[in-house]
Design a protein around this motif. Structure first.
Motif, mmCIF file in Angstrom:
data_model
loop_
_atom_site.group_PDB
_atom_site.id
_atom_site.type_symbol
_atom_site.label_atom_id
_atom_site.label_comp_id
_atom_site.label_asym_id
_atom_site.label_seq_id
_atom_site.Cartn_x
_atom_site.Cartn_y
_atom_site.Cartn_z
ATOM 1 N N ALA B 85 0.859 -1.184 0.000
ATOM 2 C CA ALA B 85 0.000 0.000 0.000
ATOM 3 C C ALA B 85 0.893 1.231 0.000
ATOM 4 N N SER B 86 0.276 2.393 -0.027
ATOM 5 C CA SER B 86 1.005 3.649 0.182
ATOM 6 C C SER B 86 0.768 4.104 1.619
ATOM 7 N N TYR B 87 1.811 4.636 2.213
ATOM 8 C CA TYR B 87 1.743 5.065 3.607
ATOM 9 C C TYR B 87 2.066 6.554 3.672
ATOM 10 N N PHE B 88 1.225 7.271 4.382
ATOM 11 C CA PHE B 88 1.350 8.723 4.473
ATOM 12 C C PHE B 88 1.466 9.158 5.927
ATOM 13 N N CYS B 89 2.339 10.101 6.164
ATOM 14 C CA CYS B 89 2.316 10.767 7.448
ATOM 15 C C CYS B 89 1.487 12.043 7.317
ATOM 16 N N ALA B 90 0.879 12.443 8.398
ATOM 17 C CA ALA B 90 0.043 13.640 8.401
ATOM 18 C C ALA B 90 0.283 14.382 9.701
ATOM 19 N N THR B 91 0.448 15.657 9.595
ATOM 20 C CA THR B 91 0.733 16.466 10.770
ATOM 21 C C THR B 91 -0.447 17.364 11.109
ATOM 22 N N ASP B 92 -0.665 17.463 12.400
ATOM 23 C CA ASP B 92 -1.685 18.336 12.934
ATOM 24 C C ASP B 92 -0.951 19.575 13.442
ATOM 25 N N LEU B 93 -0.916 20.597 12.616
ATOM 26 C CA LEU B 93 -0.141 21.777 12.939
ATOM 27 C C LEU B 93 -0.866 22.642 13.957
ATOM 28 N N GLU B 94 -0.109 23.252 14.827
ATOM 29 C CA GLU B 94 -0.696 24.147 15.810
ATOM 30 C C GLU B 94 -1.427 25.284 15.097
ATOM 31 N N GLY B 95 -2.663 25.496 15.488
ATOM 32 C CA GLY B 95 -3.434 26.598 14.918
ATOM 33 C C GLY B 95 -4.093 26.290 13.593
ATOM 34 N N ARG B 96 -3.973 25.084 13.110
ATOM 35 C CA ARG B 96 -4.596 24.713 11.838
ATOM 36 C C ARG B 96 -5.671 23.683 12.100
ATOM 37 N N ARG B 97 -6.699 23.722 11.283
ATOM 38 C CA ARG B 97 -7.869 22.893 11.533
ATOM 39 C C ARG B 97 -7.936 21.673 10.630
ATOM 40 N N ALA B 98 -6.898 21.379 9.906
ATOM 41 C CA ALA B 98 -6.911 20.216 9.016
ATOM 42 C C ALA B 98 -5.538 19.569 9.039
ATOM 43 N N LEU B 99 -5.480 18.284 8.740
ATOM 44 C CA LEU B 99 -4.218 17.580 8.656
ATOM 45 C C LEU B 99 -3.520 17.914 7.356
ATOM 46 N N THR B 100 -2.202 17.995 7.427
ATOM 47 C CA THR B 100 -1.378 18.202 6.239
ATOM 48 C C THR B 100 -0.652 16.903 5.949
ATOM 49 N N PHE B 101 -0.844 16.397 4.750
ATOM 50 C CA PHE B 101 -0.293 15.099 4.387
ATOM 51 C C PHE B 101 0.996 15.230 3.584
ATOM 52 N N GLY B 102 1.856 14.241 3.768
ATOM 53 C CA GLY B 102 3.053 14.157 2.961
ATOM 54 C C GLY B 102 2.757 13.497 1.638
ATOM 55 N N SER B 103 3.818 13.249 0.893
ATOM 56 C CA SER B 103 3.672 12.710 -0.467
ATOM 57 C C SER B 103 3.606 11.187 -0.478
ATOM 58 N N GLY B 104 3.901 10.545 0.647
ATOM 59 C CA GLY B 104 3.700 9.109 0.760
ATOM 60 C C GLY B 104 4.871 8.242 0.360
ATOM 61 N N THR B 105 4.877 7.039 0.919
ATOM 62 C CA THR B 105 5.833 5.990 0.547
ATOM 63 C C THR B 105 5.033 4.824 -0.007
ATOM 64 N N ARG B 106 5.381 4.404 -1.210
ATOM 65 C CA ARG B 106 4.704 3.242 -1.816
ATOM 66 C C ARG B 106 5.472 1.993 -1.420
ATOM 67 N N LEU B 107 4.824 1.138 -0.661
ATOM 68 C CA LEU B 107 5.446 -0.093 -0.182
ATOM 69 C C LEU B 107 4.935 -1.276 -0.989
ATOM 70 N N GLN B 108 5.871 -2.060 -1.492
ATOM 71 C CA GLN B 108 5.536 -3.290 -2.212
ATOM 72 C C GLN B 108 6.171 -4.445 -1.445
ATOM 73 N N VAL B 109 5.339 -5.364 -0.980
ATOM 74 C CA VAL B 109 5.840 -6.529 -0.268
ATOM 75 C C VAL B 109 5.679 -7.732 -1.190
ATOM 76 N N GLN B 110 6.805 -8.308 -1.559
ATOM 77 C CA GLN B 110 6.809 -9.441 -2.483
ATOM 78 C C GLN B 110 6.562 -10.740 -1.724
ATOM 79 N N PRO B 111 5.612 -11.556 -2.181
ATOM 80 C CA PRO B 111 5.323 -12.816 -1.478
ATOM 81 C C PRO B 111 6.446 -13.837 -1.678
#
Lengths: 115, 111
Positions: B85-111
């Motif tokens: 899947a893709s994994y994103f971090c999101a920050t809750d900035l002081e004084g802001r009312r919405a999460l800010t998301f990063g650009s993500g890491t695409r993870l591929q797990v090979q069976p």
């Protein structure tokens, strides 16, 4: 339990046509509501957020607009679509203020292709 | 630019290996959250770490937060193909009312 519904799931629209994406939340009251857009393979860009009816903040100046006619309904609109409006649109909600540690719950998204 | 920047942008590993993703941010935060997105789907919340916490665990997930370096890491232990899947971090900035998301890491797990 709370659920979020977003529709339509996919749509293909010609340049210059209008747009309306709808989102409703069930099982909670007075949620914070959000519209994000995600370009292919990219992160999420916040478009609008709303803390109450008729209380909407815009993050990015563009040809999109949002409305919240009811407490748990959030609508994303455009009068004339541009090619650059193509993307994956995500509606989301959260309880109260995010600063208190609440998380965001996302809908399944709407794929928009402008041709 | 994005508040949160994930590193690496893409990661491919074998099942059973550990996956580590990093996130850097620029300004003070109230908390930092990690989300997962399966291809073409909405995001799902994984874990939240507050600014006064340094480490948090949830099942096979381990999150660390270093506010002095403005960075966080997500470790998935004993990865499975279903973790792809893709994994994103999101920050809750002081004084802001919405999460800010990063650009993500695409993870591929090979069976």
């Amino acid at each position: 339990s709370q659920t979020i519904h977003q529709w339509p799931a996919t749509l293909v629209q010609p340049v210059g046509s209008p747009l309306s994406l709808e989102c409703t939340v069930e099982g909670t009251s007075n949620p914070n509501l959000y519209w994000y857009r995600q370009a292919a393979g990219r992160g999420l860009q916040l478009l609008f957020y709303s803390i109450g009816i008729d209380q909407i903040s815009s993050e990015v100046p563009q040809n999109l607009s949002a409305s919240r006619p009811q407490d748990r309904q959030f609508i994303l609109s455009s009068k004339k679509l541009l090619l650059s409006d193509s993307g994956f649109y995500l509606c989301a909600w959260s309880r109260d203020r995010l600063g208190s540690g609440n998380t965001i719950y996302f809908g399944e998204g709407s794929w928009l292709t402008v041709v | 630019s994005q508040q949160g920047e994930e590193d690496p942008q893409a990661l491919s590993i074998q099942e059973g290996e550990n996956a580590t993703m990093n996130c850097s941010y620029k300004t003070s935060i109230n908390n930092l959250q990690w989300y997962r997105q399966n291809s073409g789907r909405g995001l799902v919340h994984l874990i939240l770490i507050r600014s006064n916490e340094r480490e948090k665990h949830s099942g096979r997930l381990r999150v660390t937060l270093d506010t002095s370096k403005k960075s966080s890491s997500l470790l998935i232990t004993a990865s499975r193909a279903a973790d792809t899947a893709s994994y994103f971090c999101a920050t809750d900035l002081e004084g802001r009312r919405a999460l800010t998301f990063g650009s993500g890491t695409r993870l591929q797990v090979q069976p």
